[in-house]
Design a protein around this motif. Structure first.
Motif, PDB file in Angstrom:
ATOM      1  N   LYS A 103      -6.731  45.023  72.164  1.00  0.00           N
ATOM      2  CA  LYS A 103      -6.648  43.547  72.268  1.00  0.00           C
ATOM      3  C   LYS A 103      -7.880  42.825  71.722  1.00  0.00           C
ATOM      4  O   LYS A 103      -7.871  41.614  71.562  1.00  0.00           O
ATOM      5  N   LEU A 114      -7.304  40.684  68.602  1.00  0.00           N
ATOM      6  CA  LEU A 114      -6.655  39.372  68.673  1.00  0.00           C
ATOM      7  C   LEU A 114      -7.661  38.283  68.302  1.00  0.00           C
ATOM      8  O   LEU A 114      -8.870  38.423  68.531  1.00  0.00           O
ATOM      9  N   GLU A 129     -10.078  35.245  68.184  1.00  0.00           N
ATOM     10  CA  GLU A 129     -10.916  34.451  69.086  1.00  0.00           C
ATOM     11  C   GLU A 129     -12.141  34.003  68.304  1.00  0.00           C
ATOM     12  O   GLU A 129     -12.498  34.622  67.299  1.00  0.00           O
ATOM     13  N   GLU A 176     -10.701  35.523  79.418  1.00  0.00           N
ATOM     14  CA  GLU A 176     -10.464  36.928  79.079  1.00  0.00           C
ATOM     15  C   GLU A 176      -8.974  37.173  78.876  1.00  0.00           C
ATOM     16  O   GLU A 176      -8.137  36.540  79.529  1.00  0.00           O
ATOM     17  N   HIS A 177      -8.653  38.130  78.006  1.00  0.00           N
ATOM     18  CA  HIS A 177      -7.250  38.485  77.778  1.00  0.00           C
ATOM     19  C   HIS A 177      -6.670  39.169  79.021  1.00  0.00           C
ATOM     20  O   HIS A 177      -7.340  39.930  79.705  1.00  0.00           O
ATOM     21  N   ASP A 220      -2.933  41.243  80.484  1.00  0.00           N
ATOM     22  CA  ASP A 220      -1.844  42.056  79.911  1.00  0.00           C
ATOM     23  C   ASP A 220      -0.446  41.487  80.132  1.00  0.00           C
ATOM     24  O   ASP A 220       0.497  41.909  79.487  1.00  0.00           O
ATOM     25  N   GLN A 246       3.053  39.305  77.370  1.00  0.00           N
ATOM     26  CA  GLN A 246       2.518  39.724  76.072  1.00  0.00           C
ATOM     27  C   GLN A 246       3.207  39.060  74.877  1.00  0.00           C
ATOM     28  O   GLN A 246       2.656  39.061  73.771  1.00  0.00           O
ATOM     29  N   ASP A 289       0.968  36.722  73.221  1.00  0.00           N
ATOM     30  CA  ASP A 289      -0.154  37.307  72.481  1.00  0.00           C
ATOM     31  C   ASP A 289       0.099  37.297  70.976  1.00  0.00           C
ATOM     32  O   ASP A 289      -0.841  37.326  70.177  1.00  0.00           O
ATOM     33  N   VAL A 341      -7.329  33.501  71.702  1.00  0.00           N
ATOM     34  CA  VAL A 341      -6.948  34.171  72.958  1.00  0.00           C
ATOM     35  C   VAL A 341      -7.052  33.186  74.130  1.00  0.00           C
ATOM     36  O   VAL A 341      -6.182  33.147  75.001  1.00  0.00           O
ATOM     37  N   GLU A 392      -4.221  32.268  76.753  1.00  0.00           N
ATOM     38  CA  GLU A 392      -4.423  32.481  78.190  1.00  0.00           C
ATOM     39  C   GLU A 392      -4.265  31.184  78.984  1.00  0.00           C
ATOM     40  O   GLU A 392      -3.892  31.209  80.158  1.00  0.00           O
TER      41      GLU A 392
END
Length: 571
Positions: free
Chosen positions: A269, A272, A274, A289-290, A292, A295, A298, A321, A325
């Motif tokens: 991840k 991804l 950022e 923070e990513h 799970d 998804q 994502d 990200v 989020e």
């Protein structure tokens, strides 16, 4: 060393002063700023509850409405007061910031309260009454409701912003200040209850014994004082810069995810998209923070060759990200939010069915003094004032020994305990009604206005709702602030407030359905105007069953919830 010391005096979560300068920790924020916010909230709540606690009786007496119509009008208006925060929150998070949103809508509040006072006191605007019977004209009813819904609009700009604005006075990145923030929510709840205490005792008595003009005029003055309180602390406030439209950012993630529906999310991840530096691209926000879960979203942060054709990536094709989020945080909040709706439906009974039930009981305190039934809500307030410090000083330290958590309980555990207590409040209210109807039947009191049974038998149900509030509402307030991404905190506070709106609307819907079903074939139904011939206890049993089902669903939701994690530095 001096440079390091100079850096340490400024907040690191992106807050600024009213002039736009970085917020100095020694001169702004903390409790020295919060006292003005708490003073404003206490006065504003005195006005809100002073007008709303006894509104059902005003509509019945002055606007000549029946029990069901008055009850439904109160819950509809109250519901609107908790839907309009979505408007205020959007303006605060996107364009105005919380400070200016509160200041502007306080002016609207003063105008609304002034109009309501005039509609209850000025000849021509107030309904004419003779022999305890009032005859409101269409225009007089319209003036009253215009004032009420102007107040509902004003409340929408203030409610979602005040608690978040108070919490903004503590630096997220400073451990010492973050601990104080948890105490702020308890003090905020206490200021609400102190305002509500004066409202449900003194103001309700004035409305029923001195007059509605004075009864609404005092809350109007209280709102003006609230505005003075709030503006007095201006130079001490820490202000979070608005981060632009959150709806636009959310839409970008959804669109980008669907555009890349067939793109595979990398196992690592860290690949991804950022921003490379420590700062977040969203104004005044920390990076996230990513996680799970969810998804599919994502995919919006997966970089593909076509994303950088023109140098800068198109935000409708590639999102960070943190942006992804931000959307995930809202989606995760929704099931918890939904569980608050049934609790709010139980809470709304205090200003409707509890009052109507109290109207049938003996309201005397001694030979000469009568306590208005709406004033019993002061026991709910006293319960809140009692349980808030008990929770903070006694329950939390005791629970900490067993759970190992700094706060004693997680916010979701705290909310769950409140949901259980709310079930008992409905059971107690139902048992009281069962006893009251038994006295009516035994003594043939069917057409007696007041049953020889003291109104103070209602105290336990009010006290239990107040206790449930300390757990569920305060837990919800803190939970929605903590779990909301920085740039949409007002919006998430508004989202938590809409549970109250939907609870009121659900109560209206339930009363309407119950009335329609139970009055078939010429029957009087569960909630007739003469409660002595009804079955209000059945309505309370129904609410208790719905609350139990809601609690079981909440347990399942809480088990699967994932908490957010913030990283980085705001700018």
């Amino acid at each position: 060393m001096d440079i390091m010391a100079e850096e340490d005096i400024y907040t690191k979560d992106g807050k600024v002063t009213i002039r736009g300068d970085p917020a100095d920790k020694t001169k702004t924020g903390n409790w020295k700023a919060c006292r003005f916010i708490l003073g404003n909230e206490g006065c504003e709540m005195l006005a809100f509850y002073g007008m709303g606690a006894n509104l059902v009786n005003y509509l019945k007496i002055r606007l000549n409405q029946g029990s069901v119509a008055a009850s439904n009008n109160v819950t509809n208006w109250s519901g609107t007061c908790y839907i309009t925060p979505l408007i205020g929150a959007f303006l605060a998070d996107s364009y105005l910031g919380r400070y200016w949103t509160i200041a502007i809508f306080l002016v609207v509040y003063v105008l609304g309260m002034t109009l309501l006072t005039l509609s209850a006191s000025v000849p021509g605007l107030k309904p004419s009454c003779e022999n305890d019977k009032c005859h409101p004209s269409t225009s007089q009813t319209a003036a009253c409701f215009a004032a009420l819904y102007l107040i509902a609009l004003a409340v929408g700009g203030i409610k979602p912003c005040v608690s978040s604005f108070g919490a903004d006075q503590f630096d997220e990145t400073d451990e010492a200040e973050r601990k104080k923030k948890s105490s702020f929510f308890t003090w905020f709840f206490l200021s609400i209850n102190i305002g509500a205490l004066i409202a449900s005792s003194v103001l309700v008595w004035i409305q029923m014994n001195v007059g509605w003009g004075w009864g609404f005029g005092i809350p109007a003055v209280a709102v003006a004082i609230a505005m003075v309180f709030f503006l007095s602390g201006t130079r001490l406030y820490r202000i979070q810069k608005p981060g632009g439209s959150p709806l636009r950012r959310i839409a970008q993630v959804i669109v980008a995810s669907f555009r890349k529906m067939n793109v595979e999310v990398p196992a690592d991840k860290t690949h991804l998209h950022e921003t490379a530096d420590a700062e977040c691209t969203i104004k005044g926000s920390l990076k996230l923070e990513h996680t799970d879960e969810l998804q599919f979203f994502d995919k919006a942060a997966v970089e593909i060759p076509t994303d950088n054709i023109r140098g800068n990536p198109d935000p409708w094709c590639l999102c960070t990200v943190t942006q992804v989020e931000e959307l995930k945080s809202i989606v995760r909040l929704l099931p918890v939010w939904a569980s608050g709706v049934v609790f709010s439906m139980v809470y709304s009974q205090m200003s409707t069915m509890f009052v109507i039930q109290g109207n049938t009981l003996d309201q005397h305190m001694g030979p000469h003094f009568k306590i208005p039934s709406a004033s019993l809500s002061l026991f709910n307030t006293l319960s809140g004032i009692f349980w808030a410090p008990v929770y903070d000083r006694v329950i939390v330290p005791y629970a900490r020994k067993y759970t190992g958590r700094v706060r004693g309980f997680s916010q979701l555990q705290r909310m769950g305990i409140g949901l259980v207590i709310s079930i008992f409040s409905m059971v107690v209210a139902g048992v009281l009604e069962l006893i009251r109807l038994a006295i009516v039947k035994r003594n043939n009191y069917y057409d007696l206005e007041y049953i020889p049974m003291t109104i103070f038998w209602q105290v336990p149900q009010y006290f239990l709702v107040g206790c449930a509030e300390v757990f569920t509402f305060v837990g919800q307030l803190e939970f929605f602030y903590d779990q909301a991404p920085d740039a949409i905190r007002s919006l998430c506070s508004a989202l938590s407030l809409t549970t109250v709106a939907l609870g009121n609307y659900l109560s209206t819907l339930l009363v309407t359905i119950v009335t329609k079903v139970t009055t078939q074939n010429g029957k009087l139904g569960w909630i007739p105007d003469n409660l002595n011939r009804g079955h209000l206890d059945y309505f309370y049993w129904l609410l208790a069953i719905l609350s139990l089902i809601n609690f079981l669903v909440f347990l399942w939701i809480a088990k699967w919830y994932t908490y957010k994690k913030a990283i980085g530095v705001a700018h």
